[in-house]
Structure formats: structure tokens, C-alpha cells
Design a protein around this motif. Sequence first.
Motif, mmCIF file in Angstrom:
data_model
loop_
_atom_site.group_PDB
_atom_site.id
_atom_site.type_symbol
_atom_site.label_atom_id
_atom_site.label_comp_id
_atom_site.label_asym_id
_atom_site.label_seq_id
_atom_site.Cartn_x
_atom_site.Cartn_y
_atom_site.Cartn_z
ATOM 1 N N PHE A 1 -8.872 -0.319 3.986
ATOM 2 C CA PHE A 1 -9.640 0.184 2.845
ATOM 3 C C PHE A 1 -8.676 0.902 1.921
ATOM 4 N N CYS A 2 -8.859 0.762 0.614
ATOM 5 C CA CYS A 2 -8.028 1.502 -0.330
ATOM 6 C C CYS A 2 -8.850 1.941 -1.538
ATOM 7 N N MET A 3 -8.347 3.012 -2.163
ATOM 8 C CA MET A 3 -9.039 3.626 -3.296
ATOM 9 C C MET A 3 -7.984 4.320 -4.148
ATOM 10 N N ASP A 4 -8.000 4.098 -5.471
ATOM 11 C CA ASP A 4 -6.992 4.720 -6.325
ATOM 12 C C ASP A 4 -7.565 5.947 -7.046
ATOM 13 N N GLU A 5 -6.722 6.575 -7.871
ATOM 14 C CA GLU A 5 -7.100 7.810 -8.561
ATOM 15 C C GLU A 5 -8.305 7.602 -9.478
ATOM 16 N N ARG A 6 -8.272 6.541 -10.261
ATOM 17 C CA ARG A 6 -9.376 6.295 -11.191
ATOM 18 C C ARG A 6 -10.688 6.074 -10.436
ATOM 19 N N SER A 7 -10.614 5.376 -9.309
ATOM 20 C CA SER A 7 -11.812 5.141 -8.495
ATOM 21 C C SER A 7 -12.394 6.453 -7.987
ATOM 22 N N PHE B 1 -3.519 7.697 -4.840
ATOM 23 C CA PHE B 1 -3.888 6.452 -4.173
ATOM 24 C C PHE B 1 -3.973 6.718 -2.676
ATOM 25 N N SER B 2 -5.058 6.235 -2.071
ATOM 26 C CA SER B 2 -5.254 6.442 -0.635
ATOM 27 C C SER B 2 -5.645 5.132 0.024
ATOM 28 N N TYR B 3 -5.251 5.012 1.261
ATOM 29 C CA TYR B 3 -5.643 3.845 2.034
ATOM 30 C C TYR B 3 -5.704 4.218 3.501
ATOM 31 N N ASP B 4 -6.373 3.393 4.256
ATOM 32 C CA ASP B 4 -6.398 3.539 5.701
ATOM 33 C C ASP B 4 -6.478 2.141 6.290
ATOM 34 N N ILE B 5 -5.901 1.994 7.464
ATOM 35 C CA ILE B 5 -5.920 0.700 8.136
ATOM 36 C C ILE B 5 -6.496 0.869 9.526
ATOM 37 N N ARG B 6 -6.926 -0.223 10.084
ATOM 38 C CA ARG B 6 -7.426 -0.246 11.460
ATOM 39 C C ARG B 6 -6.711 -1.381 12.182
ATOM 40 N N THR B 7 -6.249 -1.099 13.393
ATOM 41 C CA THR B 7 -5.550 -2.110 14.173
ATOM 42 C C THR B 7 -6.275 -2.335 15.496
ATOM 43 N N ASP B 8 -5.979 -3.469 16.125
ATOM 44 C CA ASP B 8 -6.580 -3.762 17.428
ATOM 45 C C ASP B 8 -5.652 -3.262 18.540
ATOM 46 N N LYS B 9 -5.982 -3.615 19.789
ATOM 47 C CA LYS B 9 -5.211 -3.160 20.951
ATOM 48 C C LYS B 9 -3.775 -3.682 20.942
ATOM 49 N N LEU B 10 -3.550 -4.800 20.261
ATOM 50 C CA LEU B 10 -2.206 -5.370 20.172
ATOM 51 C C LEU B 10 -1.471 -4.899 18.916
ATOM 52 N N LEU C 1 0.829 -1.205 0.000
ATOM 53 C CA LEU C 1 0.000 0.000 0.000
ATOM 54 C C LEU C 1 0.867 1.261 0.000
ATOM 55 N N GLN C 2 1.934 1.255 0.763
ATOM 56 C CA GLN C 2 2.833 2.407 0.807
ATOM 57 C C GLN C 2 3.534 2.614 -0.537
ATOM 58 N N LYS C 3 3.953 1.511 -1.160
ATOM 59 C CA LYS C 3 4.597 1.588 -2.477
ATOM 60 C C LYS C 3 3.632 2.157 -3.504
ATOM 61 N N LYS C 4 2.393 1.671 -3.459
ATOM 62 C CA LYS C 4 1.360 2.145 -4.388
ATOM 63 C C LYS C 4 1.120 3.641 -4.199
ATOM 64 N N GLN C 5 1.150 4.108 -2.959
ATOM 65 C CA GLN C 5 0.920 5.523 -2.669
ATOM 66 C C GLN C 5 2.078 6.386 -3.187
ATOM 67 N N VAL C 6 3.297 5.868 -3.143
ATOM 68 C CA VAL C 6 4.444 6.591 -3.679
ATOM 69 C C VAL C 6 4.332 6.695 -5.202
ATOM 70 N N GLU C 7 3.900 5.607 -5.846
ATOM 71 C CA GLU C 7 3.770 5.579 -7.306
ATOM 72 C C GLU C 7 2.607 6.432 -7.797
#
Length: 189
Positions: free
Chosen positions: A85-91, A69-78, A59-65
Amino acid sequence: MKNMTEAGIRPVDSYNFISCEAGDVENIGFSKIDAFNFVQRERKVLIESGDAASLLKLLQKKQVEDNMFSYDIRTDKLNRLTSFFCMDERSKVDYDCFGDVFIFDTTYRLNKYNRACAPFIVVNHHWQNIFIGGAFIAEEAIENFCWLFDTFLKLAGAKQPISIFTDQDQVMVVALQRVFTSSRHRLCQ
């Protein structure tokens, strides 16, 4: 046992060695199946964290290219990855043009990590379905859907659709009403 497995020794051989050292199987306190299950759980944790790291790197590589391109992640307590979720320019362009109505459905099969696939679909002027963003979510709970819908709006430029078509998931309906305050919800059978 864990160290033996990391060294490449099969779980059954580790178990046999430990039982020999202890004098008898009764002196160990766990069965072969317990040992196998332990090793499988440990492997799954390693695979999951490795897969999560690989996904984040992708996802980070895609965002550099692609700076759109955008994404977001969700993590738990650990700090383990639970949803993304991710979405690119065309989307984003497609959503801007055709996003008056979108279809959202999580009735697809769960993947090997028990995450539900959650695609966002719009229909263009040729009546073709267009994928505009996608997520994998940990469980179908109100807070997870709220996070996903908030993230979608944030990454899609805050444009609320006029109508949203979904299945009859009551948890999803509650989240839709909280996040998409000016949109109409319709059920798709």
C-alpha cells in the motif's frame, strides 16, 4: 535442465540433449511439457522477485524524494512480497480535507501476479473523484483486508471516515467492522 536454460539453451534443446544422454525419452522420467512448465515456473519466480525488488527500490526512492510519501508491504513466510500500500503527501492532504467518506472497491481485474488492485477514492467539493491511496493485495481474505485497513489508518493519520462505500464482499465487511469501528459502512451497487 535449469543450468542449461540459465546458459541460454532453449528448453526443447535441453530436453533433446538430456534424452540423448539418457539413451531414450523413457529413461528421463518427464515429458517435454513437464520440462517447459518447470522452466516457466522458475522464470516466474525470478521475475517476481526481480519485480518485487524493483518495486521496493522505487518506493524507497519515492520516500527519499518526498518525506511525506509512505508505504507498507506485506510478505509471506518465504519473505516474498504479497501485498503493498502507498500514499503520497497530496493524498494525505486530500484525505484530511475530503476524507469524511471514501469509496473502496477491489472489483478491478487481477494483475499478472494475481494481485487485486485496491484503490481508495474520496470525492472533493467539486464532486470529482480523487485517488488517495492504492494497494495490490494477494487475496481477498479477512487478514489481508485488516492489514490493509490498519495500514491505511496508520499512514493517513488515524482519521476514521464517517462512511465507507464498498461492494458486497462479505470478507471485506468483516474487516471493515474490525478496523473502522466508528465508521458506517454502505453498499454501492
